[in-house]
Motif scaffolding. Structure first.
Motif, PDB file in Angstrom:
ATOM      1  N   CYS A   1       8.444  -9.341  -3.687  1.00  0.00           N
ATOM      2  CA  CYS A   1       7.570  -8.756  -2.672  1.00  0.00           C
ATOM      3  C   CYS A   1       8.338  -7.842  -1.723  1.00  0.00           C
ATOM      4  N   LYS A   2       9.494  -8.271  -1.266  1.00  0.00           N
ATOM      5  CA  LYS A   2      10.298  -7.434  -0.364  1.00  0.00           C
ATOM      6  C   LYS A   2      10.722  -6.141  -1.050  1.00  0.00           C
ATOM      7  N   HIS A   3      11.093  -6.255  -2.322  1.00  0.00           N
ATOM      8  CA  HIS A   3      11.535  -5.075  -3.074  1.00  0.00           C
ATOM      9  C   HIS A   3      10.415  -4.031  -3.164  1.00  0.00           C
ATOM     10  N   PHE A   4       9.228  -4.472  -3.571  1.00  0.00           N
ATOM     11  CA  PHE A   4       8.129  -3.537  -3.758  1.00  0.00           C
ATOM     12  C   PHE A   4       7.498  -3.090  -2.442  1.00  0.00           C
ATOM     13  N   ALA A   5       7.707  -3.839  -1.369  1.00  0.00           N
ATOM     14  CA  ALA A   5       7.111  -3.497  -0.072  1.00  0.00           C
ATOM     15  C   ALA A   5       7.624  -2.167   0.474  1.00  0.00           C
ATOM     16  N   HIS A   6       8.743  -1.685  -0.053  1.00  0.00           N
ATOM     17  CA  HIS A   6       9.274  -0.408   0.415  1.00  0.00           C
ATOM     18  C   HIS A   6       8.378   0.761   0.009  1.00  0.00           C
ATOM     19  N   LYS A   7       7.581   0.570  -1.081  1.00  0.00           N
ATOM     20  CA  LYS A   7       6.777   1.683  -1.583  1.00  0.00           C
ATOM     21  C   LYS A   7       5.314   1.338  -1.826  1.00  0.00           C
ATOM     22  N   LEU A   8       4.963   0.056  -1.782  1.00  0.00           N
ATOM     23  CA  LEU A   8       3.609  -0.366  -2.146  1.00  0.00           C
ATOM     24  C   LEU A   8       3.025  -1.320  -1.104  1.00  0.00           C
ATOM     25  N   PRO A   9       1.696  -1.446  -1.075  1.00  0.00           N
ATOM     26  CA  PRO A   9       1.080  -2.457  -0.208  1.00  0.00           C
ATOM     27  C   PRO A   9       1.411  -3.867  -0.719  1.00  0.00           C
ATOM     28  N   VAL A  10       1.991  -4.692   0.155  1.00  0.00           N
ATOM     29  CA  VAL A  10       2.426  -6.036  -0.225  1.00  0.00           C
ATOM     30  C   VAL A  10       2.124  -7.003   0.917  1.00  0.00           C
TER      31      VAL A  10
ATOM     32  N   GLY B   1       2.007 -14.444  -2.675  1.00  0.00           N
ATOM     33  CA  GLY B   1       2.144 -13.028  -2.378  1.00  0.00           C
ATOM     34  C   GLY B   1       1.256 -12.195  -3.263  1.00  0.00           C
ATOM     35  N   GLN B   2       1.091 -10.940  -2.866  1.00  0.00           N
ATOM     36  CA  GLN B   2       0.344  -9.981  -3.673  1.00  0.00           C
ATOM     37  C   GLN B   2       0.992  -8.618  -3.538  1.00  0.00           C
ATOM     38  N   ILE B   3       1.143  -7.961  -4.694  1.00  0.00           N
ATOM     39  CA  ILE B   3       1.687  -6.606  -4.759  1.00  0.00           C
ATOM     40  C   ILE B   3       0.606  -5.732  -5.387  1.00  0.00           C
ATOM     41  N   ASP B   4       0.244  -4.645  -4.711  1.00  0.00           N
ATOM     42  CA  ASP B   4      -0.787  -3.746  -5.220  1.00  0.00           C
ATOM     43  C   ASP B   4      -0.137  -2.476  -5.768  1.00  0.00           C
ATOM     44  N   PHE B   5      -0.141  -2.371  -7.097  1.00  0.00           N
ATOM     45  CA  PHE B   5       0.385  -1.196  -7.790  1.00  0.00           C
ATOM     46  C   PHE B   5      -0.754  -0.188  -7.975  1.00  0.00           C
ATOM     47  N   SER B   6      -0.432   1.022  -8.342  1.00  0.00           N
ATOM     48  CA  SER B   6      -1.478   2.023  -8.584  1.00  0.00           C
ATOM     49  C   SER B   6      -2.318   1.666  -9.810  1.00  0.00           C
ATOM     50  N   ILE B   7      -1.759   0.902 -10.744  1.00  0.00           N
ATOM     51  CA  ILE B   7      -2.474   0.564 -11.982  1.00  0.00           C
ATOM     52  C   ILE B   7      -3.030  -0.858 -11.985  1.00  0.00           C
TER      53      ILE B   7
END
Length: 101
Positions: free
Chosen positions: A28-37, A44-50
């Motif tokens: 989550c911390k890693h992807f939070a730099h570029k995505l809604p997390v 946790g939840q990570i929202d990718f474009s796909i």
């Protein structure tokens, strides 16, 4: 009239690891730099474009639930999540087996 509706698809993997919460937070911390997390120590939840990735850490198991907006994008979504998880979990060998939800 053209049908523009998508065909969402969901897949789930349960990953046995004593470090479930640590990996959840690292992803989550890693992807939070570029995505809604959103995340805490157990979910946790990570929202990718796909699509999206829901993560739950409990009792030595990390559960990953992926929802691709279009079923054809599921392999790419799985690949992105697995590659990053394996990078963080390089000290142990994880078994990640996806099944339809």
């Amino acid at each position: 009239m053209t049908d523009t509706s998508s065909n969402p698809q969901t897949a789930v993997a349960t990953v046995a690891t004593e470090h479930a919460s640590r990996y959840l937070q690292q992803l989550c911390k890693h992807f939070a730099h570029k995505l809604p997390v959103t995340f805490d120590e157990t979910a946790g939840q990570i929202d990718f474009s796909i699509g999206s990735c829901r993560l739950v850490a409990a009792d030595g198991v990390l559960t990953l639930t992926l929802t691709a907006q279009d079923g054809s994008e599921m392999p790419q979504l799985q690949d992105v999540v697995v590659r990053h998880l394996l990078r963080f979990a390089f000290r142990e060998e994880l078994a990640i087996d996806w099944r339809p939800a």
